[in-house]
Structures are given as C-alpha cells and as structure tokens.
Design a protein around this motif. Structure first.
Motif, PDB file in Angstrom:
ATOM      1  N   GLU A 137       0.883  -1.231  -0.198  1.00 43.80           N
ATOM      2  CA  GLU A 137       0.231   0.065  -0.092  1.00 43.80           C
ATOM      3  C   GLU A 137       0.794   1.171   0.017  1.00 43.80           C
ATOM      4  OE1 GLU A 137      -3.686  -0.169   2.509  1.00 43.80           O
ATOM      5  OE2 GLU A 137      -3.225  -2.158   2.930  1.00 43.80           O
ATOM      6  N   ALA A 138       0.223   2.549  -0.478  1.00 43.76           N
ATOM      7  CA  ALA A 138       1.084   3.760  -0.345  1.00 43.76           C
ATOM      8  C   ALA A 138       1.514   4.081   0.981  1.00 43.76           C
ATOM      9  CB  ALA A 138       0.013   4.857  -0.745  1.00 43.76           C
ATOM     10  N   CYS A 139       2.802   4.400   0.986  1.00 43.76           N
ATOM     11  CA  CYS A 139       3.662   4.740   2.266  1.00 43.76           C
ATOM     12  C   CYS A 139       4.594   5.777   1.760  1.00 43.76           C
ATOM     13  CB  CYS A 139       4.377   3.486   2.716  1.00 43.76           C
ATOM     14  SG  CYS A 139       5.713   2.780   1.568  1.00 43.76           S
ATOM     15  N   ASP A 140       5.317   6.256   2.841  1.00 45.49           N
ATOM     16  CA  ASP A 140       6.366   7.139   2.874  1.00 45.49           C
ATOM     17  C   ASP A 140       7.584   6.561   2.160  1.00 45.49           C
ATOM     18  OD1 ASP A 140       4.315   9.083   3.784  1.00 45.49           O
ATOM     19  OD2 ASP A 140       5.241   8.882   5.837  1.00 45.49           O
ATOM     20  N   GLU A 141       8.355   7.077   1.413  1.00 43.39           N
ATOM     21  CA  GLU A 141       9.551   6.637   0.831  1.00 43.39           C
ATOM     22  C   GLU A 141      10.771   7.487   1.171  1.00 43.39           C
ATOM     23  OE1 GLU A 141      10.250   3.918  -2.396  1.00 43.39           O
ATOM     24  OE2 GLU A 141      10.716   5.767  -3.436  1.00 43.39           O
ATOM     25  N   TYR A 142      11.855   7.037   1.464  1.00 48.30           N
ATOM     26  CA  TYR A 142      13.110   7.874   1.759  1.00 48.30           C
ATOM     27  C   TYR A 142      14.318   7.441   1.000  1.00 48.30           C
ATOM     28  CZ  TYR A 142      10.212   9.516   5.707  1.00 48.30           C
ATOM     29  OH  TYR A 142       9.026  10.306   6.452  1.00 48.30           O
TER      30      TYR A 142
END
Length: 173
Positions: A137-142
């Motif tokens: 699912e959509a998540c934050d990416e670094y």
C-alpha cells in the motif's frame, strides 16, 4: 534446524548485539503441544505474538519477499499453531520455517532495502504497524546515501495506517 531467510538474518542481528524481539523458530513437523511448550519456555511473558515466514530464499541478497508470505500479528498464544499452518500454506511448497516472535506494538515501522544500488538505501515507512507497507500500500519513501544523508523523500498524502489497539489491528486512511 537450518536457519535460512529471515530467521538467519534475525539470528545474525541478535548475535551482533542489536535489540531483536525475542523469538524461536519451528518447522512444519512441530505439534501444537511442542509449540505451546516452547512458548512457555522461551516467551512466557509474551501476551501477543507475531507468526512470521522464513522461507529458504526469503530476504536473500538476490530477492526480497516483503509482504509475499502470510504473517500473523497480534496473535494470542492459543491461536499461534493455527497461524503457523497459514504461514506454511502461503509458502506454496517452498521450503522454510516459521518464526514465533514477541509482537511489538509499533508507533512507526518500515522496511529498509539496502542493495538498491551501490550507494543508495531505500526506506519505505509509515506510522503504526508495518502491515500496510509490506502489503504494497501507499507509504512514505526515503532515499538515503549509505552514509545516512537524506537524498529525497516522498510523503504519501493518503495512506492506510494500522495500529494495534485493545488486542485488535485497527486500520484507517
């Protein structure tokens, strides 16, 4: 029992002095009685468990299987054996074992991909439990350099977050 996949990595981290939630590994030959006895001897104070896959080639240098196999989280002791069966069913014949681990009710969680390139580390993360991240699912990416410098971040405007509240996983957008 040969440790491979995730079990091998957890053991390596533990030996290296990292804080790893307490765990043991079982295989498909274990009976419900032997699983419950091992829980009593190894994790006697654990209230909720994570029942996790450790397929033979899982999380190797060649492949990542994040979210591919079944994982049970927030599992009560009397339900652990049934969850082991679900993990083995998700292997679809691939050899491996199952990790029974102290479940951590996290405030933030994620997955780190270390071999993306020679100098880049990718971190996918979210608030709460890691379940939405490993489910794709959509998540934050670094994106970070291997020395820790933040190169780029992408914060998902709408994502599912999951928290463990009163013995249940609660999800919300």
């Amino acid at each position: 029992m040969k440790k491979s996949g995730k079990a091998y990595s957890l053991e390596k981290l533990r030996r290296g002095g990292f804080k790893v939630p307490a765990f043991f590994i079982c295989d498909k030959n274990w009976s419900e009685k032997s699983v419950l006895e091992k829980i009593e001897g190894t994790l006697p104070r654990t209230q909720y468990f994570a029942v996790r896959s450790s397929a033979e080639n899982e999380d190797s240098k060649e492949k990542s299987f994040a979210g591919h196999f079944y994982t049970g989280i927030g599992i009560l002791k009397e339900d652990v054996f049934g969850e082991i069966t679900k993990v083995y069913q998700s292997f679809d014949g691939m050899p491996g074992s199952v990790i029974i681990q102290d479940f951590i009710q996290s405030d933030v969680a994620g997955v780190v991909f270390t071999e993306v390139s020679k100098n880049i580390v990718v971190i996918n993360a979210t608030r709460g439990l890691c379940q939405p991240v490993v489910s794709g699912e959509a998540c934050d990416e670094y994106l970070c350099s291997k020395d820790g410098a933040l190169l780029k971040k992408t914060i998902s405007k709408e994502k599912t977050v999951a928290f463990f509240v009163a013995g249940k996983v609660i999800s919300d957008k």
